[in-house]
Design a protein around this motif. Structure first.
Motif, PDB file in Angstrom:
ATOM      1  N   GLU A  61       0.871  -1.204  -0.054  1.00 25.32           N
ATOM      2  CA  GLU A  61      -0.035   0.101  -0.156  1.00 25.32           C
ATOM      3  C   GLU A  61       0.904   1.183   0.098  1.00 25.32           C
ATOM      4  N   ALA A  62       1.991   1.387   0.601  1.00 22.76           N
ATOM      5  CA  ALA A  62       2.922   2.476   0.910  1.00 22.76           C
ATOM      6  C   ALA A  62       3.500   2.884  -0.651  1.00 22.76           C
ATOM      7  N   LEU A 110       1.937   2.023  -3.752  1.00 18.04           N
ATOM      8  CA  LEU A 110       0.894   2.430  -4.368  1.00 18.04           C
ATOM      9  C   LEU A 110       0.616   3.977  -3.923  1.00 18.04           C
ATOM     10  N   GLU A 111       0.686   4.572  -2.620  1.00 18.91           N
ATOM     11  CA  GLU A 111       0.596   5.841  -2.302  1.00 18.91           C
ATOM     12  C   GLU A 111       1.810   6.498  -2.701  1.00 18.91           C
ATOM     13  N   GLY A 112       2.966   6.028  -2.836  1.00 17.20           N
ATOM     14  CA  GLY A 112       3.847   6.913  -3.679  1.00 17.20           C
ATOM     15  C   GLY A 112       3.759   6.962  -4.784  1.00 17.20           C
ATOM     16  N   ASP A 157       0.975   7.080  -6.265  1.00 16.11           N
ATOM     17  CA  ASP A 157      -0.157   8.282  -6.593  1.00 16.11           C
ATOM     18  C   ASP A 157       0.367   9.503  -6.302  1.00 16.11           C
ATOM     19  N   ARG A 158       1.157   9.812  -5.453  1.00 15.53           N
ATOM     20  CA  ARG A 158       1.727  11.044  -5.166  1.00 15.53           C
ATOM     21  C   ARG A 158       2.601  11.483  -6.381  1.00 15.53           C
ATOM     22  N   GLU A 193       0.070  13.047  -8.549  1.00 13.02           N
ATOM     23  CA  GLU A 193      -0.341  14.202  -8.187  1.00 13.02           C
ATOM     24  C   GLU A 193       0.502  15.333  -8.443  1.00 13.02           C
ATOM     25  N   ARG A 245      -0.735   5.831 -12.928  1.00  8.73           N
ATOM     26  CA  ARG A 245      -0.002   4.924 -12.425  1.00  8.73           C
ATOM     27  C   ARG A 245       0.529   4.045 -13.405  1.00  8.73           C
TER      28      ARG A 245
END
Length: 64
Positions: free
Chosen positions: A19-20, A22-24, A26-27, A30, A37
């Protein structure tokens, strides 16, 4: 001079990521470091293959 777009056949691929991570990704999207992605992941894989010199090896095989 704008880069010439080369059409490349792609195939679907499903992966599992922490998850971390994937968050990176996504960031990164952004802040404009990629448009999606999928693009971020394709670039990361391409860069890794270049680092291993596998991309060059694949090109040489195609020439044969």
């Amino acid at each position: 001079m704008p880069k010439k777009k080369i059409e490349v056949k792609t195939v679907p691929l499903q992966i599992r990521l922490p998850e971390a991570m994937l968050e990176g990704i996504d960031r990164a999207v952004e802040i404009g470091q990629g448009s999606s992605r999928a693009e971020i992941i394709r670039i990361a894989i391409a860069n890794y293959l270049k680092e291993l010199s596998i991309t060059q090896e694949m090109k040489q095989r195609k020439k044969r």
